[in-house]
Design a protein around this motif. Structure first.
Motif, PDB file in Angstrom:
ATOM      1  N   ALA A  85       0.853  -1.284  -0.077  1.00 31.43           N
ATOM      2  CA  ALA A  85      -0.045  -0.031   0.119  1.00 31.43           C
ATOM      3  C   ALA A  85       0.673   1.207  -0.013  1.00 31.43           C
ATOM      4  O   ALA A  85       1.866   1.327   0.729  1.00 31.43           O
ATOM      5  N   PRO A  86       0.711   2.304  -0.964  1.00 27.05           N
ATOM      6  CA  PRO A  86       1.136   3.456  -0.810  1.00 27.05           C
ATOM      7  C   PRO A  86       0.899   4.347   0.385  1.00 27.05           C
ATOM      8  O   PRO A  86      -0.068   4.098   0.683  1.00 27.05           O
ATOM      9  N   PRO A  87       1.859   5.457   0.576  1.00 30.22           N
ATOM     10  CA  PRO A  87       1.332   6.344   1.594  1.00 30.22           C
ATOM     11  C   PRO A  87      -0.087   7.089   1.339  1.00 30.22           C
ATOM     12  O   PRO A  87      -0.318   7.247   0.404  1.00 30.22           O
ATOM     13  N   VAL A  88      -0.761   7.327   2.490  1.00 32.11           N
ATOM     14  CA  VAL A  88      -1.987   7.557   2.445  1.00 32.11           C
ATOM     15  C   VAL A  88      -2.041   9.164   2.294  1.00 32.11           C
ATOM     16  O   VAL A  88      -1.379   9.829   3.055  1.00 32.11           O
ATOM     17  N   PRO A  89      -2.591   9.598   1.309  1.00 30.37           N
ATOM     18  CA  PRO A  89      -2.853  11.343   1.062  1.00 30.37           C
ATOM     19  C   PRO A  89      -3.535  11.959   2.333  1.00 30.37           C
ATOM     20  O   PRO A  89      -4.580  11.685   2.519  1.00 30.37           O
ATOM     21  N   PRO A  90      -2.840  12.913   2.860  1.00 32.96           N
ATOM     22  CA  PRO A  90      -3.482  13.649   3.963  1.00 32.96           C
ATOM     23  C   PRO A  90      -4.821  14.459   3.358  1.00 32.96           C
ATOM     24  O   PRO A  90      -4.827  14.887   2.447  1.00 32.96           O
ATOM     25  N   ASP A  91      -5.825  14.552   4.178  1.00 34.78           N
ATOM     26  CA  ASP A  91      -6.937  15.072   3.553  1.00 34.78           C
ATOM     27  C   ASP A  91      -7.277  16.669   4.366  1.00 34.78           C
ATOM     28  O   ASP A  91      -8.109  17.223   3.766  1.00 34.78           O
ATOM     29  N   THR A  92      -6.300  16.905   5.413  1.00 30.54           N
ATOM     30  CA  THR A  92      -6.698  18.268   6.026  1.00 30.54           C
ATOM     31  C   THR A  92      -5.645  19.040   5.553  1.00 30.54           C
ATOM     32  O   THR A  92      -4.315  18.917   5.704  1.00 30.54           O
ATOM     33  N   GLU A 152       0.110  21.123   3.084  1.00 31.30           N
ATOM     34  CA  GLU A 152      -0.290  22.408   2.310  1.00 31.30           C
ATOM     35  C   GLU A 152      -0.757  21.903   0.764  1.00 31.30           C
ATOM     36  O   GLU A 152      -0.398  20.855   0.181  1.00 31.30           O
ATOM     37  N   GLU A 153      -1.513  22.685   0.307  1.00 35.89           N
ATOM     38  CA  GLU A 153      -1.968  22.599  -1.214  1.00 35.89           C
ATOM     39  C   GLU A 153      -1.161  23.783  -1.876  1.00 35.89           C
ATOM     40  O   GLU A 153      -1.570  24.864  -1.798  1.00 35.89           O
ATOM     41  N   GLY A 189      -9.210  19.246  -8.783  1.00 40.10           N
ATOM     42  CA  GLY A 189     -10.690  19.388  -8.348  1.00 40.10           C
ATOM     43  C   GLY A 189     -10.681  17.639  -7.977  1.00 40.10           C
ATOM     44  O   GLY A 189     -12.035  17.613  -7.308  1.00 40.10           O
ATOM     45  N   THR A 190      -9.913  17.115  -8.296  1.00 32.50           N
ATOM     46  CA  THR A 190     -10.015  15.503  -8.016  1.00 32.50           C
ATOM     47  C   THR A 190      -9.306  15.329  -6.653  1.00 32.50           C
ATOM     48  O   THR A 190      -8.429  16.179  -6.407  1.00 32.50           O
ATOM     49  N   SER A 191      -9.490  14.115  -6.156  1.00 32.25           N
ATOM     50  CA  SER A 191      -8.809  13.764  -5.116  1.00 32.25           C
ATOM     51  C   SER A 191      -7.267  13.587  -5.213  1.00 32.25           C
ATOM     52  O   SER A 191      -6.840  13.231  -6.538  1.00 32.25           O
ATOM     53  N   PRO A 192      -6.414  13.701  -4.417  1.00 31.96           N
ATOM     54  CA  PRO A 192      -4.992  13.380  -4.685  1.00 31.96           C
ATOM     55  C   PRO A 192      -4.786  11.983  -5.285  1.00 31.96           C
ATOM     56  O   PRO A 192      -5.025  11.066  -4.560  1.00 31.96           O
ATOM     57  N   ALA A 193      -3.747  11.916  -5.862  1.00 35.84           N
ATOM     58  CA  ALA A 193      -3.128  10.442  -6.426  1.00 35.84           C
ATOM     59  C   ALA A 193      -2.596   9.646  -5.172  1.00 35.84           C
ATOM     60  O   ALA A 193      -2.211  10.419  -4.180  1.00 35.84           O
TER      61      ALA A 193
END
Ligand code: C2O
Ligand code: CU
Ligand code: CU
Length: 487
Positions: A357-364, A405-406, A433-437
């Motif tokens: 499993a790849p690292p999980v992209p943070p959502d905050t 950060e984005e 606009g889509t979710s992070p890879a």
């Protein structure tokens, strides 16, 4: 060939985009295109040799301690050259560590200009004698790096190269680069696991590396010789029914690789060192300078299959630059290597259904920034980020440690710029606009006139480091900036 070397080779077929831009000028400029470098390829030595691997240095009991001596003089493309080498070879030795290991490198500088060392893609401290791009090692001096690879570091394919601002492109073009692997504890069903470090350079008849003209430098130099592990068009022999892991590193200063393998689809398992969730099939695979891709290759029935980089139009400086022979569309197609499949026909073995499993992209996301890459035309010809040229003493971005950060990277210029950030790899939001890879990467191509949005976890390590264009001529011309991450 020696005397006419660079300028003649630097012309290339006129791309569609450039042709459109040039229409107003009539046939004059178009006539200058089309002098392909293939006319110069005949008789290049080295072609047809078996691909070799750089010396492999592996950690033991949690430690890899090596001396890397940068010095002139090495074999390149099958002949003696005055190119630069680490420990006598270009590329230098492959350094292989495990997550949790300590990598100690004594860098000895025996070239005639300052240098230093960068561990491209590693999520490690950018401070002090770790992966610190602000270090200067003067000619005749040495420097002891200690790089602590965290225990949870993604295993995969990384690389090392000099990073002394102003001469990064020159030093890599002259031969200084090497592979850096973080070993996995997996049992991937592979018969062979090899590094294909792709670099390009231009040598004159006497084996001297030829520097680019100022205009070619602004476009981003592309060498006449495209090499794999320092070899010109080597051959990889393998039999049907076997599986091979190819770790392809785009170590070219400016060249974008647009890869295909005759007779095969490309099965990618990792990008920039990080496993994809599952193997992905492509007909073509684009790698910007600095990017890496791990492939699983299962040779087709007996035959010879070229690994080719197709021409890639990364834009240009505009009309004046193109007229002065600085257009930057990659010439080609270029054969990098040949897969020679030999032996009785056999069914391709199955691919692994899943990968770690790849690292999980943070959502905050705690902060958003916009960063603009631009090239000023006219007398200035500046290569800037947010209107400024690189200043190592200035903090361009201050970021709080532990936040995500984005960043939106905007490219207002007429050429593509591959964005690269040290120490803190990122997730690309594609399309916006889509979710992070799911997969983290550390170089992303920002198209001419376009933008990309990134989610960057600034976790684990505080310190100052840099982000820049990985067309390293642009970086040396000032397209680099600093980020200061602190608690
Ligand atoms: Cu591979 Cu800052 O670079
Ligand atoms: Cu880097
Ligand atoms: Cu650039």
């Amino acid at each position: 060939m020696a005397a006419t070397g660079w300028p003649a080779m630097a012309s290339e077929p006129v791309s569609r985009r450039r042709a459109l831009a040039l229409l107003g000028l009539g046939g004059m400029v178009i006539a200058a295109g089309g002098v392909g470098w293939t006319s110069c390829a005949a008789g290049k030595p080295g072609s047809g040799e078996a691909l070799t691997q750089p010396q492999l240095l592996t950690s033991r009991d949690g430690l890899l301690e090596v001396t890397l001596t940068a010095a002139p003089g090495t074999q390149l493309a099958g002949r003696e050259s005055s190119a630069w080498a680490y420990n006598g070879t270009s590329p230098g030795p492959t350094l292989r560590v495990k997550a949790g290991d300590l990598l100690r490198v004594k860098l000895v500088n025996n070239i005639d200009q300052p240098t230093n060392l960068h561990t491209h893609g590693l999520h490690v401290s950018p401070q002090a004698n770790s992966d610190n791009p602000f270090v200067t090692v003067a000619p005749g001096n040495s420097f002891d790096y200690t790089i602590a690879v965290p225990a949870d570091h993604p295993p995969g394919t990384y690389w090392y190269h000099p990073h002394h601002h102003g001469t990064v492109a020159d030093q890599i073009f002259a031969g200084l680069a090497g592979a850096l692997l973080v070993q996995d504890g997996l049992d991937l069903p592979v018969d062979d696991d090899i590094v294909l470090l792709v670099t390009d350079t231009t040598l004159d008849g006497a084996g001297n590396v030829i520097p680019p003209s100022p205009m070619v430098r602004m476009a981003g130099r592309e060498g006449e010789l495209v090499l794999v592990n320092g070899q010109y068009q080597p051959v990889i022999t393998a039999s049907p029914g076997t599986t091979h892991r190819w770790r392809i590193i785009n170590g070219c200063v400016s060249r974008v690789l647009d890869l295909r393998l005759e007779g095969h689809r490309l099965t990618q398992i990792a990008l920039d060192g990080v496993f994809l969730p599952a193997p992905a099939e492509h007909d073509r695979l684009v790698l910007a300078p600095g990017n890496r891709a791990d492939l699983l290759v299962r040779p087709a029935d007996s035959g010879r299959y070229a690994l080719i980089s197709e021409p890639y139009d990364r834009g240009g400086l505009g009309m004046m630059g193109d007229m002065m022979n600085g257009g930057s569309a990659t010439r080609g197609p270029v054969t990098l290597a040949t897969l020679h499949s030999q032996g009785p026909a056999a069914a391709a073995p199955p691919l692994p259904a899943t990968l770690p499993a790849p690292p999980v992209p943070p959502d905050t996301v705690t902060a958003r920034r916009q960063i603009t890459f631009a090239t000023g035309m006219g007398m200035g010809m500046g290569f800037t980020i947010d209107g400024r040229s690189f200043d190592p003493d200035r903090d361009d971005q201050r970021v709080q440690l532990g936040t995500t950060e984005e960043w939106t990277i905007v490219n207002t210029s007429r050429m593509d710029h591959p964005f690269h950030l040290h120490a803190w790899p990122f997730h690309v939001l594609t399309p916006p606009g889509t979710s992070p890879a799911a997969v983290r990467q550390d170089v992303v191509l920002v198209p001419a006139g376009g933008s990309v949005r990134l989610r960057i976890p600034f976790t684990d390590f505080a310190g100052r480091s840099v982000y820049h264009c990985h067309i390293l001529d642009h970086e040396d011309l000032g397209m680099m900036a600093t980020v200061n991450v602190s608690a």
